[in-house]
Scaffold this active site. Structure first.
Site, PDB file in Angstrom:
ATOM      1  N   ARG A   1       0.806  -1.227   0.000  1.00  0.00           N
ATOM      2  CA  ARG A   1       0.000   0.000   0.000  1.00  0.00           C
ATOM      3  C   ARG A   1       0.840   1.278   0.000  1.00  0.00           C
ATOM      4  O   ARG A   1       0.337   2.353  -0.330  1.00  0.00           O
ATOM      5  CB  ARG A   1      -0.941   0.010   1.208  1.00  0.00           C
ATOM      6  CG  ARG A   1      -2.213  -0.771   0.976  1.00  0.00           C
ATOM      7  CD  ARG A   1      -3.032  -0.902   2.241  1.00  0.00           C
ATOM      8  NE  ARG A   1      -3.295   0.381   2.881  1.00  0.00           N
ATOM      9  CZ  ARG A   1      -4.284   1.202   2.541  1.00  0.00           C
ATOM     10  NH1 ARG A   1      -5.099   0.883   1.535  1.00  0.00           N
ATOM     11  NH2 ARG A   1      -4.482   2.334   3.183  1.00  0.00           N
TER      12      ARG A   1
ATOM     13  N   GLY B   1       1.366  17.277  18.862  1.00  0.00           N
ATOM     14  CA  GLY B   1       0.686  18.017  19.912  1.00  0.00           C
ATOM     15  C   GLY B   1       1.582  18.836  20.805  1.00  0.00           C
ATOM     16  O   GLY B   1       1.129  19.346  21.831  1.00  0.00           O
ATOM     17  N   CYS B   2       2.855  18.974  20.445  1.00  0.00           N
ATOM     18  CA  CYS B   2       3.770  19.790  21.243  1.00  0.00           C
ATOM     19  C   CYS B   2       3.403  21.262  21.055  1.00  0.00           C
ATOM     20  O   CYS B   2       3.426  21.774  19.934  1.00  0.00           O
ATOM     21  CB  CYS B   2       5.211  19.540  20.816  1.00  0.00           C
ATOM     22  SG  CYS B   2       6.425  20.475  21.758  1.00  0.00           S
TER      23      CYS B   2
ATOM     24  N   HIS C   1      11.655  19.407  25.714  1.00  0.00           N
ATOM     25  CA  HIS C   1      11.087  19.095  27.018  1.00  0.00           C
ATOM     26  C   HIS C   1      10.257  17.819  26.950  1.00  0.00           C
ATOM     27  O   HIS C   1       9.958  17.308  25.869  1.00  0.00           O
ATOM     28  CB  HIS C   1      10.206  20.250  27.517  1.00  0.00           C
ATOM     29  CG  HIS C   1       8.916  20.394  26.779  1.00  0.00           C
ATOM     30  ND1 HIS C   1       8.829  20.914  25.505  1.00  0.00           N
ATOM     31  CD2 HIS C   1       7.633  20.077  27.141  1.00  0.00           C
ATOM     32  CE1 HIS C   1       7.569  20.929  25.110  1.00  0.00           C
ATOM     33  NE2 HIS C   1       6.827  20.415  26.076  1.00  0.00           N
TER      34      HIS C   1
ATOM     35  N   HIS D   1      11.863  -0.667  29.086  1.00  0.00           N
ATOM     36  CA  HIS D   1      11.949  -0.402  27.651  1.00  0.00           C
ATOM     37  C   HIS D   1      11.345   0.953  27.342  1.00  0.00           C
ATOM     38  O   HIS D   1      10.577   1.510  28.141  1.00  0.00           O
ATOM     39  CB  HIS D   1      11.233  -1.496  26.839  1.00  0.00           C
ATOM     40  CG  HIS D   1       9.787  -1.655  27.171  1.00  0.00           C
ATOM     41  ND1 HIS D   1       9.335  -2.324  28.306  1.00  0.00           N
ATOM     42  CD2 HIS D   1       8.652  -1.238  26.532  1.00  0.00           C
ATOM     43  CE1 HIS D   1       8.010  -2.320  28.336  1.00  0.00           C
ATOM     44  NE2 HIS D   1       7.570  -1.653  27.274  1.00  0.00           N
TER      45      HIS D   1
END
Length: 345
Positions: free
Chosen positions: A22, A153-154, A160, A293
């Site tokens: 795809r 969305g920062c 940070h 992890h």
């Protein structure tokens, strides 16, 4: 590489559809704007900068390294009231308390982790471990996560992350706890320790490695260039790492993130986060089934402007990806480890 199939994710006990063909389809959908290249090093209007005034009126100190402060708009608060009782099992609620903190990695807004030095990244690792210990003394889950880039969305262009400690185990933590506990019971070895040994031997999904760590595109990856950062020895929590393991962690993080930026020669967006054994009351319990992890979930698929959308089939049926994990790993593995912005220096 050409025929669709499904792969099992033992960590989440679910499946992903792999449809590698795809990725060749023509694209006339949404194009993302590349991130700005002219971010000022210091901006008094940026609430994360040293000396800047935040929304609550507090003034940041003129910090020179890492800086941690309470989130001005926390999703969790320590003194939230109990929810009302419900009169039906289909309308259940439970208490949710906690604290939310913000950690600045560096005083300069025009830097990101791949552009920071290894000692500077090591300072971030130490600050993570310190917060995990501090908050984990009383809260069962401490989620360290970084949303990098406006696409993820920062809201402020400054290096940070956030740290949310909660009075409950979130959904992903509960899933991983159950799956890892079952694997240890059935196979007498921690799942992700066995998985790391297998990937280190097979190498087809390996991206980077050193004496203490390896980064792979997991066999069950959902996002196009998703990676999993794993220690080679059995480690339950971030705060359990030795000095040398923290040094080598800083080094391998820098190498991975440089490759990410070099893939499309752009500041590569992602959401990442650490998963380790629960804390709080769990500190006194046997958590040997856990293996520390970090997950990296980047959305970009074909270029700096074309992302993977998790919609339609993904939301209503199951996760689906457009190239194989092996193809993604090979592409990341072949990239240089000198940042594209520094090649002319």
């Amino acid at each position: 590489t050409e025929h669709q199939h499904v792969r099992y994710n033992p960590l989440r006990d679910d499946w992903v559809l792999v449809s590698a063909h795809r990725v060749k389809r023509p694209w006339q959908g949404q194009l993302e704007k590349p991130p700005p290249e002219d971010v000022p090093r210091w901006d008094p209007k940026n609430p994360l900068c040293p000396g800047a005034t935040r929304a609550n009126g507090e003034v940041n100190p003129k910090y020179e390294g890492t800086f941690v402060f309470p989130n001005d708009f926390p999703a969790l608060q320590p003194d939230a009231p109990e929810p009302d009782d419900n009169d039906h099992p289909l309308f259940r609620a439970a208490p949710a308390r906690g604290v939310c903190k913000v950690m600045c990695f560096h005083p300069w807004s025009d830097l990101t982790l791949p552009l920071m030095s290894v000692p500077e990244i090591r300072a971030v690792v130490d600050a993570w471990a310190e917060l995990a210990t501090e908050l984990g003394a009383s809260y069962p889950w401490v989620q360290i996560f970084e949303n990098k880039g406006a696409m993820m969305g920062c809201s402020n262009p400054h290096p940070h992350c956030q740290v949310w400690a909660s009075s409950f185990l979130p959904n992903e933590a509960s899933l991983e706890d159950r799956s890892q506990r079952q694997h240890l019971s059935q196979h007498s070895v921690p799942m992700l320790l066995e998985y790391a040994e297998q990937e280190a031997h097979r190498k087809e999904r390996l991206v980077v490695e050193n004496a203490d760590w390896l980064v792979v595109v997991p066999y069950w990856a959902t996002w196009p260039y998703e990676t999993l950062l794993l220690p080679r020895r059995h480690v339950c929590r971030l705060q359990d790492l030795s000095d040398s393991e923290r040094d080598s962690l800083a080094s391998i993080m820098q190498r991975l993130l440089i490759k990410y930026d070099n893939l499309f020669e752009v500041s590569f967006p992602y959401s990442m986060g650490w998963h380790g054994a629960p804390t709080g009351s769990y500190l006194a319990e046997d958590c040997r089934h856990w293996q520390l992890h970090a997950h990296y979930y980047p959305p970009l698929l074909r270029s700096a402007t074309i992302r993977k959308f998790m919609v339609g089939y993904e939301m209503l049926a199951q996760a689906q990806r457009d190239l194989t994990p092996e193809q993604a790993a090979e592409r990341l593995r072949s990239l240089p480890e000198v940042h594209y912005k520094k090649r002319a220096e």
